[in-house]
Design a protein around this motif. Structure first.
Motif, mmCIF file in Angstrom:
data_model
loop_
_atom_site.group_PDB
_atom_site.id
_atom_site.type_symbol
_atom_site.label_atom_id
_atom_site.label_comp_id
_atom_site.label_asym_id
_atom_site.label_seq_id
_atom_site.Cartn_x
_atom_site.Cartn_y
_atom_site.Cartn_z
ATOM 1 N N ILE A 251 50.344 15.910 51.181
ATOM 2 C CA ILE A 251 50.338 15.348 52.856
ATOM 3 C C ILE A 251 49.118 14.449 52.915
ATOM 4 N N PHE A 252 49.139 14.315 54.237
ATOM 5 C CA PHE A 252 47.810 13.189 54.459
ATOM 6 C C PHE A 252 46.775 14.004 55.027
ATOM 7 N N VAL A 253 45.935 14.086 54.620
ATOM 8 C CA VAL A 253 44.823 14.785 55.611
ATOM 9 C C VAL A 253 43.443 13.807 55.464
ATOM 10 N N PRO A 254 43.147 13.798 56.826
ATOM 11 C CA PRO A 254 41.592 13.172 57.083
ATOM 12 C C PRO A 254 40.615 13.196 55.372
ATOM 13 N N ALA A 255 40.717 12.124 55.369
ATOM 14 C CA ALA A 255 38.952 12.199 53.966
ATOM 15 C C ALA A 255 38.302 11.713 55.089
ATOM 16 N N MET A 256 36.339 12.141 54.778
ATOM 17 C CA MET A 256 35.305 11.651 54.737
ATOM 18 C C MET A 256 34.271 11.159 53.660
ATOM 19 N N PRO B 69 6.717 6.012 61.112
ATOM 20 C CA PRO B 69 6.416 7.581 61.864
ATOM 21 C C PRO B 69 7.951 7.319 62.678
ATOM 22 N N GLY B 70 8.662 6.472 63.159
ATOM 23 C CA GLY B 70 9.706 6.419 64.028
ATOM 24 C C GLY B 70 11.567 7.456 64.187
ATOM 25 N N VAL B 71 11.059 7.264 62.753
ATOM 26 C CA VAL B 71 12.276 7.318 62.117
ATOM 27 C C VAL B 71 12.173 9.725 61.233
ATOM 28 N N ARG B 72 13.569 10.107 61.611
ATOM 29 C CA ARG B 72 12.981 11.012 61.275
ATOM 30 C C ARG B 72 14.497 12.021 60.360
ATOM 31 N N GLY B 73 14.961 10.382 59.643
ATOM 32 C CA GLY B 73 16.333 11.198 58.481
ATOM 33 C C GLY B 73 16.789 9.677 58.694
ATOM 34 N N SER B 74 18.386 9.545 57.591
ATOM 35 C CA SER B 74 19.016 8.158 57.515
ATOM 36 C C SER B 74 20.028 9.278 56.286
ATOM 37 N N THR B 75 21.011 8.657 56.831
ATOM 38 C CA THR B 75 22.251 9.060 55.656
ATOM 39 C C THR B 75 23.346 7.820 55.471
ATOM 40 N N LEU B 76 24.611 7.915 54.937
ATOM 41 C CA LEU B 76 24.885 6.886 54.483
ATOM 42 C C LEU B 76 26.961 7.934 54.989
ATOM 43 N N SER B 77 27.917 6.731 54.806
ATOM 44 C CA SER B 77 28.668 7.521 55.528
ATOM 45 C C SER B 77 30.051 6.059 54.927
ATOM 46 N N ARG B 78 31.393 6.855 55.294
ATOM 47 C CA ARG B 78 32.476 6.055 56.024
ATOM 48 C C ARG B 78 32.155 5.288 57.744
ATOM 49 N N PHE B 79 32.443 6.579 58.277
ATOM 50 C CA PHE B 79 32.124 6.333 59.773
ATOM 51 C C PHE B 79 31.284 7.783 60.440
ATOM 52 N N ALA B 80 30.363 7.614 61.266
ATOM 53 C CA ALA B 80 29.686 8.422 61.587
ATOM 54 C C ALA B 80 30.999 9.461 62.185
ATOM 55 N N GLY C 128 36.076 8.794 63.926
ATOM 56 C CA GLY C 128 37.175 9.572 62.762
ATOM 57 C C GLY C 128 37.442 9.322 61.983
ATOM 58 N N ALA C 129 37.910 9.835 60.735
ATOM 59 C CA ALA C 129 38.396 9.568 59.435
ATOM 60 C C ALA C 129 39.865 8.771 58.652
ATOM 61 N N VAL C 130 40.296 8.463 58.179
ATOM 62 C CA VAL C 130 40.202 7.946 57.293
ATOM 63 C C VAL C 130 41.878 9.068 56.298
ATOM 64 N N SER C 131 42.966 9.376 56.983
ATOM 65 C CA SER C 131 44.206 10.121 56.521
ATOM 66 C C SER C 131 44.619 9.527 55.185
ATOM 67 N N ARG C 132 44.328 10.403 53.704
ATOM 68 C CA ARG C 132 44.663 10.137 52.734
ATOM 69 C C ARG C 132 45.658 11.338 52.215
ATOM 70 N N MET C 133 46.469 10.947 50.754
ATOM 71 C CA MET C 133 47.479 11.250 50.393
ATOM 72 C C MET C 133 46.729 12.361 49.245
ATOM 73 N N THR C 134 47.266 13.560 49.570
ATOM 74 C CA THR C 134 46.048 15.182 49.381
ATOM 75 C C THR C 134 47.092 16.112 48.970
ATOM 76 N N GLN C 135 47.067 16.324 47.760
ATOM 77 C CA GLN C 135 47.553 17.624 46.695
ATOM 78 C C GLN C 135 47.053 19.306 46.430
ATOM 79 N N PRO C 136 46.700 19.568 47.599
ATOM 80 C CA PRO C 136 45.682 20.849 47.254
ATOM 81 C C PRO C 136 46.505 22.440 46.389
ATOM 82 N N GLU C 137 45.991 22.725 45.148
ATOM 83 C CA GLU C 137 45.853 23.518 44.964
ATOM 84 C C GLU C 137 47.384 25.260 45.410
#
Length: 817
Positions: free
Chosen positions: A543-548, A511-522, A526-535
């Motif tokens: 290019i390096f783009v932060p990804a979560m 009853p005290g919990v309103r929800g939960s989720t999973l992720s790399r970071f809250a 921050g986020a991890v910058s990763r090699m990205t090739q956008p269209e």
């Protein structure tokens, strides 16, 4: 002669006990502030100066294509430095992580104990050549060359083994992997950028993983030139120029890195002794200081010392009229100007000596407060350090000369005949001009410190109250894994995913919990910058783009707003394979036009190809110190590292207890360690909060000193104007008109001080605010509040004596005159 001077000085101090007390209190507070700031600055400047050959010791900084600098660099860089550069004598890598430690009962005679060691440092064998690692127990020359060796610091050894000798004993790390304690070394002092609890061989960061994961890690990291992973240090040859190495580091990347991993990254060497105060890199082992803070507090120290010196000069010159007969008699009896100068300078030094004793006592009392504000552990014995004692002696002499020289010169220049006639000792206009200038400067300095405090307070409030674009209230973040090794390589598999699903199902029934989720970071951390090739950028370098990495319900859990398209949907069954969400900044950076036009665009994220299914409104996924960058969100279950749980504030402790019990039943091998997301976000600005608290303290002391000086001056002023006030009262002057007469001069000087303070605060405040991407404007409110506070305090200080003088019987005034 000296005895006579001393008797006269002591008699004068007793006769003017009130003014003596004001001077001693003001100078004592000023010198105490200077002494405490000196201790703080000395400690900040001493970071990492204890290591051998520190002038030749450097750390590699990683300049990523994202525009950010990182303190951790790719693992292949370190071993190649001595072979590629003749200027490099030796190099060493260090990876800081955490490990689970089990101490068997047979080692200690106590029940078996388990620990989570946050300071596990995996190092190359050359690490002990570069740093001041002093053996306390075990071989004097310790080098971590063989697997299964561990070196403990004294503090860690005492925590694990108590008083027993740990050398030769066995520890079990990460389950049942046995390690032999090879030595115990002295703890690194607090003034170092790199601290650890244990040293382990660098290659053992692979050996502590499962066999399959270890091979993947070893193969990847041995040739990965883009990951920010290890601290890497190098000592140059004697006489080698660091600029030469920095110029050729690009050649190292071109010659050694695989072509597909040459994406524009660059490196440079930073002196180790500069890391604490001058590093702006991410992923530092601990929060660094700031050289601007050193400059700021050096200025504050000088200002807090000038204030009581101004008081002393003002009071000494104002009181000189009461000693004109004494001065004239001494001159008539043959005293030379040099003798008078020496006498009155000696009296000033005597007052400073009394203030110095008070300052040392105040500094000793204030040292615990300084430690609390700065999170340092400076002992009281630091006041007995020879360097500190030398600085204290210099402070005493400098204060005495600064405060006493001008009054002594003024008195020594007194002419005999005017002095015997009890006339003024200095030219009337000049005397009052100096006093007004000094009082104006006092009010200006105090207003600057007050306004600076208000400015910092407003900026920190703005950061903590600013909408972040997501709902962080009541969120508890729990790590899934210990931060050991580089957990890019080990994460949530199918079995753990099933366990997490069952855990979340049970969690939803609380009853005290309103929800939960999973992720790399809250979000916000921050986020991890990763090699990205956008269209639209095919054929160009990635290019390096932060990804979560997030779960399906992450956007709804944190209240992210969709501006185009849809969120992730579990029912589609393929979103974890080929769906991306991007933020508005990514749409602009990739040149995709509007959010609606971004839908359907393709992205290649390090081999994962997919399309954009939705655009979320920009939110601050990193610190407010940096502007919002482009961001990708993807469903990537193996990368999950954090469970976020939103809890009700009602019966919070009970909810956390139940959450801990449930966690232990599902994850018995992982400790239930959690942080409140709001608190974690506020800690990002903790150093600025401490800066504001210190400035608030010194601003308060400066106001006290200014008010002391104002009280002393109004006391002298009212005494000198008693006859004038008596005449005015006889002629019918009212009480309000007399108070206006007495208040007017100080009010005008205060307003002049405010006028000087406004441009000073604006210039310095603007420079300080440039460190924040999101900042307040310096409005008139900052100066209005500071000026009003100073005005009220100044009026309150002079009110008692002014009203008392205005109410005096005019007959008494005229009779005394």
């Amino acid at each position: 002669m000296l005895t006579n001077y001393l008797k006269v000085a002591l008699r004068g101090l007793r006769r003017n006990a009130l003014f003596t007390s004001i001077n001693v209190a003001g100078l004592g507070l000023g010198m105490a502030c200077c002494l405490l700031i000196f201790l703080f600055i000395r400690d900040e400047l001493s970071y990492d100066t204890h290591h051998p050959e520190v002038d030749r010791l450097y750390r590699v900084t990683y300049h990523a294509t994202s525009g950010n600098d990182y303190a951790r660099v790719p693992p292949p860089v370190g071993p190649r430095l001595p072979t590629f550069f003749s200027e490099v004598e030796t190099a060493a890598r260090a990876f800081l992580g955490s490990v689970s430690v089990r101490v068997p009962a047979t080692n200690t005679g106590q029940p078996e104990a388990s620990f989570e060691e946050d300071g596990a440092l995996f190092v190359d064998s050359t690490f002990t050549d570069l740093f001041d690692v002093q053996t306390v127990r075990g071989p004097a020359d310790i080098r971590l060359t063989a697997p299964g060796m561990v070196v403990l610091t004294e503090e860690t050894a005492a925590r694990y083994f108590g008083d027993r000798d740990p050398v030769g004993q066995t520890l079990f790390l990460e389950g049942n992997r046995a390690y032999r304690v090879a030595a115990v070394v002295a703890d690194f002092p607090p003034n170092t950028h790199l601290r650890f609890g244990m040293l382990l061989p660098y290659d053992d960061m692979y050996g502590l993983q499962s066999e399959g994961t270890a091979e993947v890690m070893r193969a990847n990291l041995s040739q990965n030139w883009v990951i920010s992973h290890s601290f890497t240090y190098a000592r140059l040859q004697p006489g080698a120029q660091v600029e030469t190495v920095n110029r050729r580091l690009a050649d190292l990347v071109a010659a050694e890195a695989p072509p597909q991993l040459q994406v524009g990254q660059s490196f440079s060497l930073m002196p180790v002794r500069d890391i604490h105060l001058r590093s702006e890199a991410f992923l530092e082992p601990q929060a660094p200081g700031d050289i601007q803070t050193i400059y700021l507090f050096a200025a504050v120290a000088l200002l807090t010392l000038l204030l009581p010196c101004f008081n002393f000069i003002n009071l000494a010159t104002a009181q000189s009229m009461r000693r004109t007969l004494e001065i004239g008699m001494r001159r008539a009896m043959g005293a030379q100007r040099g003798q008078l100068f020496g006498q009155f300078l000696g009296e000033s030094l005597l007052v400073c000596a009394l203030a110095f004793v008070a300052a040392v006592a105040l500094a000793a009392l204030g040292l615990p407060l300084l430690n609390d504000l700065t999170q340092k552990t400076l002992p009281l014995s630091v006041l007995l350090d020879p360097v500190v004692l030398g600085g204290v002696l210099l402070l005493f002499v400098a204060t005495g000369l600064l405060a006493g020289t001008y009054p002594a010169v003024l008195i020594a220049r007194t002419r005999v005949i005017p002095a015997l006639r009890r006339m003024a000792t200095v030219a009337p206009g000049r005397r009052f001009t100096l006093r007004k200038v000094l009082v104006t400067l006092q009010f200006a300095i105090s207003t600057v410190l007050l306004a600076g405090t208000v400015l910092i307070f407003n900026q920190l409030n703005y950061l903590t109250d600013r909408p972040l674009g997501y709902a962080s209230e009541g969120v508890v973040a729990v790590p899934l894994f210990s931060q050991n090794m580089n957990n890019l390589f080990e994460g949530v598999d199918g079995t753990l995913r099933s366990t997490l699903n069952a855990f979340e199902e049970q969690l939803a029934q609380d009853p005290g919990v309103r929800g939960s989720t999973l992720s790399r970071f809250a979000p916000g951390l921050g986020a991890v910058s990763r090699m990205t090739q956008p269209e639209g950028q095919e054929g160009e370098d990635p290019i390096f783009v932060p990804a979560m990495a997030v779960d399906y319900d992450f956007p709804s859990f944190y209240g992210l707003e969709m501006v185009a398209g849809r969120s992730f949907e579990r029912e589609r069954g393929t979103d974890h394979l080929d769906a991306f969400l991007v933020n508005e900044t990514a749409v602009r950076r990739f040149g995709w036009g509007t959010p609606a036009e971004a839908l359907g665009q393709t992205i290649n994220l390090e081999g994962k190809e997919g399309t954009v299914v939705g655009v979320v409104r920009d939110f601050n996924f990193a610190s407010l110190r940096v502007p919002i960058n482009a961001l990708l969100l993807e469903i990537n279950v193996p990368a999950f590292r954090t469970v976020s749980v939103r809890v009700s504030t009602a019966d919070l402790s009970g909810t956390l207890d139940r959450l801990g019990t449930l966690w232990a039943s599902f994850f018995p091998d992982q400790a239930f360690e959690y942080v409140f997301l709001d608190e974690a976000l506020e800690e990002q600005y903790e150093s600025q909060g401490r800066l504001g608290a210190m400035l608030r303290l010194f601003a308060g002391l400066s106001v006290v000193v200014s008010c002391l000086g104002a009280y002393g001056l109004v006391l002298i002023s009212t005494r000198q104007r008693r006859r004038e006030i008596g005449v005015r009262k006889v002629l019918g002057a009212s009480l309000p008109s007399l108070l206006v007469l007495l208040y007017r001069e100080f009010t005008v000087l205060l307003l002049l001080g405010l006028a000087l303070a406004i441009p000073t605060v604006y210039i310095l405040g603007t420079q300080w605010l440039e460190a924040f991407s999101y900042r307040i404007d310096i409005g008139l409110g900052v100066f209005a509040v500071s000026g009003l506070v100073m005005l009220v305090l100044a009026w309150a200080t002079i009110s008692y004596q002014s009203i008392r003088t205005a109410l005096v019987n005019p007959a008494e005034c005229l009779q005394q005159e």
